[in-house]
Motif scaffolding. Structure first.
Motif, PDB file in Angstrom:
ATOM      1  N   LEU A 177      -9.900 -37.719  24.539  1.00  0.00           N
ATOM      2  CA  LEU A 177      -9.607 -39.027  23.931  1.00  0.00           C
ATOM      3  C   LEU A 177      -8.124 -39.213  23.611  1.00  0.00           C
ATOM      4  O   LEU A 177      -7.683 -40.322  23.376  1.00  0.00           O
ATOM      5  CB  LEU A 177     -10.352 -39.159  22.594  1.00  0.00           C
TER       6      LEU A 177
ATOM      7  N   ALA B 190     -15.801 -44.209  19.135  1.00  0.00           N
ATOM      8  CA  ALA B 190     -15.599 -43.237  20.220  1.00  0.00           C
ATOM      9  C   ALA B 190     -15.443 -41.820  19.645  1.00  0.00           C
ATOM     10  O   ALA B 190     -16.069 -40.879  20.119  1.00  0.00           O
ATOM     11  CB  ALA B 190     -14.370 -43.625  21.035  1.00  0.00           C
TER      12      ALA B 190
ATOM     13  N   SER C 292     -18.735 -40.527  18.141  1.00  0.00           N
ATOM     14  CA  SER C 292     -19.685 -40.122  19.196  1.00  0.00           C
ATOM     15  C   SER C 292     -19.295 -38.776  19.781  1.00  0.00           C
ATOM     16  O   SER C 292     -20.145 -37.915  20.010  1.00  0.00           O
ATOM     17  CB  SER C 292     -19.695 -41.124  20.343  1.00  0.00           C
ATOM     18  N   LEU C 293     -17.991 -38.608  20.026  1.00  0.00           N
ATOM     19  CA  LEU C 293     -17.544 -37.352  20.632  1.00  0.00           C
ATOM     20  C   LEU C 293     -17.812 -36.168  19.699  1.00  0.00           C
ATOM     21  O   LEU C 293     -18.283 -35.111  20.126  1.00  0.00           O
ATOM     22  CB  LEU C 293     -16.049 -37.447  20.963  1.00  0.00           C
TER      23      LEU C 293
ATOM     24  N   GLU D 178     -20.043 -35.987  17.338  1.00  0.00           N
ATOM     25  CA  GLU D 178     -21.480 -35.761  17.234  1.00  0.00           C
ATOM     26  C   GLU D 178     -21.993 -35.038  18.479  1.00  0.00           C
ATOM     27  O   GLU D 178     -22.792 -34.100  18.384  1.00  0.00           O
ATOM     28  CB  GLU D 178     -22.189 -37.102  17.062  1.00  0.00           C
ATOM     29  N   LEU D 179     -21.483 -35.462  19.634  1.00  0.00           N
ATOM     30  CA  LEU D 179     -21.868 -34.806  20.888  1.00  0.00           C
ATOM     31  C   LEU D 179     -21.491 -33.330  20.864  1.00  0.00           C
ATOM     32  O   LEU D 179     -22.288 -32.464  21.239  1.00  0.00           O
ATOM     33  CB  LEU D 179     -21.119 -35.462  22.042  1.00  0.00           C
ATOM     34  N   ASP D 180     -20.262 -33.054  20.441  1.00  0.00           N
ATOM     35  CA  ASP D 180     -19.800 -31.656  20.399  1.00  0.00           C
ATOM     36  C   ASP D 180     -20.665 -30.836  19.449  1.00  0.00           C
ATOM     37  O   ASP D 180     -20.983 -29.688  19.731  1.00  0.00           O
ATOM     38  CB  ASP D 180     -18.332 -31.587  19.962  1.00  0.00           C
TER      39      ASP D 180
END
Lengths: 472, 436
Positions: free
Chosen positions: B296, B364, B367-368, B370-372
């Motif tokens: 990002l 953004a 989300s990143l 949380e994904l990680d």
């Protein structure tokens, strides 16, 4: 009083039934011990494989766009690279493109890699972004937002951008090996020279996108806690109709020319050099693929292979093991065995590999070696089940090999357990043993990556072709 | 009425769904004091066995820094029943992976292997705890290797030298000030007996967590753990770790180095960041992801995409428990571009401290992150590590939902406050390195 006469009781009964059904649904929903595969082809021609895995808390998607006939010469390689930089390089994202904006809103966890046959876009996102994902697909397939400023900058900074955030040395080594093996043209000193990159114009990029980034030229594999029919519906709704097919350059049947060549890729580095040894193996969906993989392990494998056993102390191989990667292409598989060595050890290592390969003719893979390799691969496949993308590759291989649809994809452990010792002997005999030796030249492409002067000084008997890149 | 019931039932169903995502973590303790944490995962056929030592380089005596770092290698150098590297060979042979690292706050060693072979990993790990091979020959060999490797690295890599200097300045006066490998000259003359004495930290079961995640049968696993670990002598549990978050430094340091023959000029920013145990860590982590995560990177956007400076940006985050350091290195062969980049970074830091981040960027980054987090909880070895760290820091094993909630609740104001506090000039150490 009967239940029928008591509306309250009826309501309670209905409530209980509904509740029970909901709980049952929830329980079924989370059962998730097994991954199920659903295969579709959308009306726009996109092949979709949905892997329903109720244990995965996020969604993992891979989009493969095929480059058939588009990496056969230097300009088309450069066109592909420039198009991918324009679409996916964050350092070029000004003015901001809609595609990059969508990728970032999706969480930004994406990676793009290119091999000689296809572009692979991997993306992870949260399940609530599924709706946006189908719109993202549409954006990828309709991308034409090339901007002159960005395009000129991408040409000017081509190598800087190309090298950023990737193992570019290995990528170039793979590209070298592929092009040598497929024998479409001979290498000169002009591998993606500045003149080649500068000669590309934006019309060529647009034409490449129209020809290549089409739903009917791609495969989507998506895995997660998904309703496959919902996924299909969303994609169907958002995908653009494919434009008329332009005349494709006719895809010549690949003629593999596995004759021995040794290349040096000169790079400015203080690290010890890397040795890449490439061999051609049957395609991943072919019956002979796994036997070949097992044979390759009995040569290069760590810690079971012959090279490790014969010279473990000499090359300090506990510290520097040989890594093996199978690069799975449509027509064949490229086995890439790589090791980092001292400059002084390169020639000895190459000669040792050659010597051990020759020995296969007189001393084929023994039963113990076969069992060791089998044990390793089955274990490796079991360990890989901890990674969310572990069962995607067999699905992709099956698609390339046009294997009939199966609802529960067979994964590594089951497949390896079906390989017999006899099959391994046959595969190795065909690839490395007496059969091939009677036909003529040695096989395998070797790419040495490091300081060319030091490598050349360390080689005494091997002949190499020097390749110089203009990495400005 | 029926609506209420329906709502309750739906709520119950959603709870079942949520709990299925995070199978329950359970614990038990052996009579010798070894704490075992079991974290089953469904849908996998592998297991991770992790030995988490709640002691690291922080506990080293001040005059013997670098011992713990030696253990990172000595732990693979054989023991009473196994030759050097046998541990690695055993696990590799069955398709598994072995790894380990020693840090300031902890030391972690793990084996990832097929689920049915879990007893092999238990046996190998118990051997390391019982009888590590610590004779003069292998201690000397490891000392020499560390000294020559790090020495060579320091000599040939100016960027590493610069980062080490900046990091030491940021952590001045704290346990993290001295590099993990200590002082190479002192390490050379360090007595082997002191290295052997330090083994008690690694052997002391009172400071060790055995964490297992993946697929296993609990009763069989318990039997295996008893079999391999019960005869290890009990250790004395040390007092609960007294972590205390340290405040940011308040002394702006700027230094210039002139190095002959340097091909690229570069600047290293050292920013003192909050401790992992601190409440505001998550806000700084958000800021760090926004600024430097390559997926990002705001810095990449403003320096290269918008201003076309063609600079290289690298970042490193220490991830320690009591204090942290974010290192940002920007390099360019053109001095003018580097100076312009520094000016833009300054302005960006000021803007972040005075204006809230936009909604799109908030979404953004959230989300990143949380994904990680979810990816980390899916990977068996990462899950073990996180469980160990959270237990070590907070004595908490049920952090999953809490962490997710905290991530989802971050608002622009939190990020702005974090920027105000941590990106301020007095909190920065800056080292400019120019070629002659």
């Amino acid at each position: 009083m009967s239940m029928a006469n008591n509306p309250g009781c009826l309501r309670r009964g209905a409530g209980c039934l509904l509740g029970g059904a909901l709980l049952l649904l929830a329980a079924v929903n989370v059962r998730g011990a097994e991954t199920r595969l659903f295969s579709f082809t959308t009306s726009k021609g996109l092949a979709v494989k949905v892997l329903q895995d109720n244990d995965l808390p996020f969604v993992h998607a891979e989009l493969l766009v095929y480059l058939d006939g588009n990496t056969q010469n230097y300009p088309s390689l450069a066109i592909t690279q420039l198009a991918l930089l324009d679409m996916f390089a964050p350092a070029l994202n000004s003015p901001p493109s809609n595609l990059m904006g969508m990728l970032q809103r999706q969480g930004g966890d994406f990676a793009v890699e290119q091999n000689p046959e296809f572009v692979r876009i991997r993306l992870n996102f949260l399940p609530d972004r599924l709706g946006a994902f189908s719109r993202l697909l549409r954006e990828i397939f309709t991308y034409q937002s090339f901007h002159l400023g960005k395009f000129n900058l991408s040409k000017e900074k081509f190598w800087t951008l190309y090298k950023r955030g990737r193992d570019w040395r290995k990528e170039i080594a793979v590209m070298l090996a592929y092009q040598q093996l497929t024998g479409n043209f001979f290498f000169t000193r002009g591998f993606m020279l500045r003149e080649v990159v500068n000669g590309i114009n934006m019309a060529q990029l647009r034409s490449f996108m129209l020809r290549t980034f089409r739903p009917d030229n791609a495969l989507l594999v998506i895995k997660g806690r998904l309703n496959p029919y919902l996924v299909l519906g969303m994609i169907e709704k958002d995908l653009p109709p494919p434009g008329p097919r332009q005349a494709q350059p006719r895809r010549e049947p690949v003629q593999v020319n596995p004759g021995r060549k040794v290349f040096i890729l000169n790079v400015d580095t203080s690290d010890p050099p890397m040795v890449y040894w490439f061999d051609v193996a049957p395609p991943a969906a072919a019956d002979a693929f796994l036997p070949y993989a097992i044979g390759n392990f009995s040569l290069f494998g760590f810690p079971g292979g012959r090279i490790y056993h014969s010279q473990r102390n000499r090359f300090a191989m506990e510290g520097y093991k040989v890594d093996t990667e199978a690069i799975r292409l449509k027509d064949f598989t490229l086995f890439c065995n790589s090791v980092r060595l001292n400059y002084g050890d390169i020639e000895d290592f190459l000669l040792l590999v050659e010597q051990e390969r020759r020995k296969f003719a007189v001393r084929p893979v023994e039963r113990k070696e076969y069992l060791d390799a089998l044990n390793y691969y089955v274990g490796h496949a079991l360990v890989a089940t901890g990674r969310p993308d572990s069962d995607l590759q067999p699905v992709i291989d099956g698609f390339h090999g046009q294997v009939a649809h199966q609802e529960t994809p067979r994964i590594g452990p089951e497949l390896f357990q079906e390989v017999s010792h006899g099959q391994v002997l046959q595969a190795i005999d065909e690839q490395m043993g007496a059969k091939h030796r009677n036909n003529g030249r040695e096989r395998g492409i070797v790419v040495l990556v490091g300081d060319a002067d030091q490598i050349l000084n360390s080689l005494k008997s091997l002949k190499t072709e020097a390749l110089e890149l203009s990495l400005d | 009425m029926i609506k209420t019931r329906l709502f309750l039932l739906l709520f119950l169903a959603s709870l079942i769904t949520l709990s299925a995502q995070t199978p329950a973590v359970s614990t038990f303790e052996l009579p010798n004091g070894l704490k075992v944490i079991l974290a089953p995962s469904s849908g996998v056929q592998a297991a991770a066995v992790c030995v988490y030592h709640m002691r690291g380089a922080r506990q080293e005596p001040a005059d013997a820094r670098g011992i713990a770092y030696l253990y990172q290698y000595l732990m693979f150098d054989g023991n009473q029943n196994l030759e050097p590297f046998d541990h690695v060979l055993f696990i590799n042979k069955m398709g598994g992976v072995v790894s380990g690292r020693v840090n300031y706050d902890n030391a972690v060693f793990y084996d990832l292997l097929p689920a049915q072979e879990i007893n092999v990993a238990l046996w190998l790990e118990s051997e390391r705890l019982k009888s590590l091979r610590l004779n003069d020959a292998n201690i000397d060999a490891q000392k020499n290797q560390v000294i020559s490797r790090i020495g060579r690295f320091l000599e040939s890599n100016p960027a590493y030298r610069a980062q080490t200097w900046v990091s030491a300045k940021v952590f001045e006066g704290s346990a993290y000030e001295v590099p993990l490998y200590g002082d190479l000259n002192r390490l050379r003359v360090l007595s082997n007996d002191r290295v052997r004495d330090y083994y008690q930290h690694f052997q002391n079961l009172g400071n060790v967590l055995l964490i297992i995640s993946g697929r296993f049968d609990i009763s069989e696993l318990r039997a295996g753990i008893n079999r391999f670990f019960q005869d290890i002598p009990p250790g004395r549990r040390a007092a609960a770790p007294a972590f205390s978050a340290q405040n940011p430094r308040r002394a702006h340091v700027v230094k210039n180095w002139l190095l002959p023959g340097l091909k690229k000029h570069f600047v290293v920013y050292g920013i003192k960041a909050p401790a992992r145990i601190g409440y505001n860590f998550v806000y700084f982590d958000f800021l760090r992801t926004y600024l430097t995560d390559p997926r990002l990177s705001r810095l990449e956007t403003i320096l290269n995409a918008v201003n076309k400076l063609d600079v290289e940006i690298e970042s490193f985050f220490s991830d320690y428990m009591e204090a942290n350091c974010l290192l940002i290195q920007v390099s360019s062969p053109r001095r003018f571009n580097l100076e312009k980049a520094k000016y833009i970074i300054d302005k960006e830091f000021q803007a972040l401290a005075s204006n809230p981040i936009g909604n799109n960027d908030m979404k953004a980054v959230r989300s990143l992150m949380e994904l990680d987090f979810l990816k980390g909880m899916t990977s068996l070895e990462d899950r073990c590590l996180r469980i160990g760290e959270f237990y070590h820091m907070f004595n908490d094993l049920n952090f999953f939902d809490d962490q997710l909630k905290r991530l989802r609740r971050i608002v622009p104001y939190d990020v702005m406050e974090s920027a105000k506090k941590y990106l301020a000039k007095p909190n920065q150490v800056i080292l400019n390195v120019y070629g002659e």
